[in-house]
Design an enzyme around this catalytic site. Structure first.
Site, PDB file in Angstrom:
ATOM      1  N   LYS A 199       0.819  -1.205   0.000  1.00 48.10           N
ATOM      2  CA  LYS A 199       0.000   0.000   0.000  1.00 48.10           C
ATOM      3  C   LYS A 199       0.859   1.264   0.000  1.00 48.10           C
ATOM      4  O   LYS A 199       1.830   1.361   0.739  1.00 48.10           O
ATOM      5  CB  LYS A 199      -0.900  -0.010   1.242  1.00 48.10           C
ATOM      6  CG  LYS A 199      -1.908   1.124   1.273  1.00 48.10           C
ATOM      7  CD  LYS A 199      -3.102   0.752   2.112  1.00 48.10           C
ATOM      8  CE  LYS A 199      -4.125   1.857   2.177  1.00 48.10           C
ATOM      9  NZ  LYS A 199      -4.555   2.411   0.914  1.00 48.10           N
ATOM     10  N   GLY A 234       6.621   0.906   5.701  1.00 47.73           N
ATOM     11  CA  GLY A 234       7.548   0.039   4.969  1.00 47.73           C
ATOM     12  C   GLY A 234       7.562   0.331   3.480  1.00 47.73           C
ATOM     13  O   GLY A 234       8.619   0.354   2.843  1.00 47.73           O
ATOM     14  N   CYS A 235       6.392   0.581   2.930  1.00 46.60           N
ATOM     15  CA  CYS A 235       6.285   0.846   1.494  1.00 46.60           C
ATOM     16  C   CYS A 235       6.936   2.179   1.128  1.00 46.60           C
ATOM     17  O   CYS A 235       7.550   2.311   0.066  1.00 46.60           O
ATOM     18  CB  CYS A 235       4.829   0.818   1.057  1.00 46.60           C
ATOM     19  SG  CYS A 235       4.049  -0.788   1.354  1.00 46.60           S
ATOM     20  N   THR A 236       6.831   3.161   2.025  1.00 42.11           N
ATOM     21  CA  THR A 236       7.464   4.457   1.798  1.00 42.11           C
ATOM     22  C   THR A 236       8.979   4.316   1.838  1.00 42.11           C
ATOM     23  O   THR A 236       9.684   4.834   0.962  1.00 42.11           O
ATOM     24  CB  THR A 236       6.977   5.485   2.847  1.00 42.11           C
ATOM     25  OG1 THR A 236       5.557   5.617   2.719  1.00 42.11           O
ATOM     26  CG2 THR A 236       7.636   6.839   2.641  1.00 42.11           C
ATOM     27  N   ALA A 285      10.117   2.611  -1.416  1.00 47.64           N
ATOM     28  CA  ALA A 285      10.012   3.497  -2.584  1.00 47.64           C
ATOM     29  C   ALA A 285      11.079   4.588  -2.546  1.00 47.64           C
ATOM     30  O   ALA A 285      11.678   4.918  -3.578  1.00 47.64           O
ATOM     31  CB  ALA A 285       8.621   4.108  -2.647  1.00 47.64           C
TER      32      ALA A 285
END
Length: 159
Positions: free
Chosen positions: A41, A46-48, A51
């Site tokens: 998401k 974690g995704c930030t 990325a």
């Protein structure tokens, strides 16, 4: 469900929109390395991190002829907000129907706080310029992952 493409197999082809609602196909990158990574998401911790790490290393990937593509079920609009908020320079693909996510075996049973549910398992595929899976990371931990992918690409390019 666990149809994760393996090293040496042809990468499953795809056509899915990017953050600008432009269709992106694997064949668009013939002759280039592709880092295809799946994440749950936009704008979650974690995704930030992942990325931003891929964005920070994108010049190094570009120097090796590699294109970075992140994939989640988020909408194009959510991707644009995520890119703007964190100044990301990578391409994000929108896959709300999970066609691409399932083709790469990233839609899996997950467990969180005792509950089981289906979701995107953080995973990455390094695809060679001739469309073959060169390396897989089926269960990614975000810390240091982008650097590990870059290291593997550098190692393969030295062979």
């Amino acid at each position: 469900m666990n149809n994760i493409p393996q090293t040496g197999q042809p990468a499953p082809n795809f056509s899915t929109p990017d953050q600008n609602n432009q269709p992106v196909n694997l064949s668009d990158f013939n002759g280039q390395w592709v880092v295809l990574y799946f994440y749950p998401k936009d704008d979650t911790p974690g995704c930030t991190t992942e990325a931003k790490d891929f964005t920070d290393l994108s010049p190094d990937f570009s120097a090796l002829g590699a294109k970075i593509l992140g994939v989640s079920p988020d909408t194009e609009k959510a991707h644009c907000k995520f890119i703007d908020k964190h100044n990301l320079s990578i391409t994000l693909l929108s896959d709300p129907e999970h066609h691409l996510i399932e083709a790469y075996g990233a839609w899996r049973l997950k467990k969180f706080m005792g509950k089981e549910y289906m979701g995107v398992a953080r995973s990455t595929f390094l695809i060679s310029p001739d469309g073959i899976i060169a390396y897989t990371w089926p269960n990614v931990k975000t810390k240091g992952h982008a650097q590990a992918v870059l290291n593997k690409l550098q190692e393969i390019n030295l062979k």
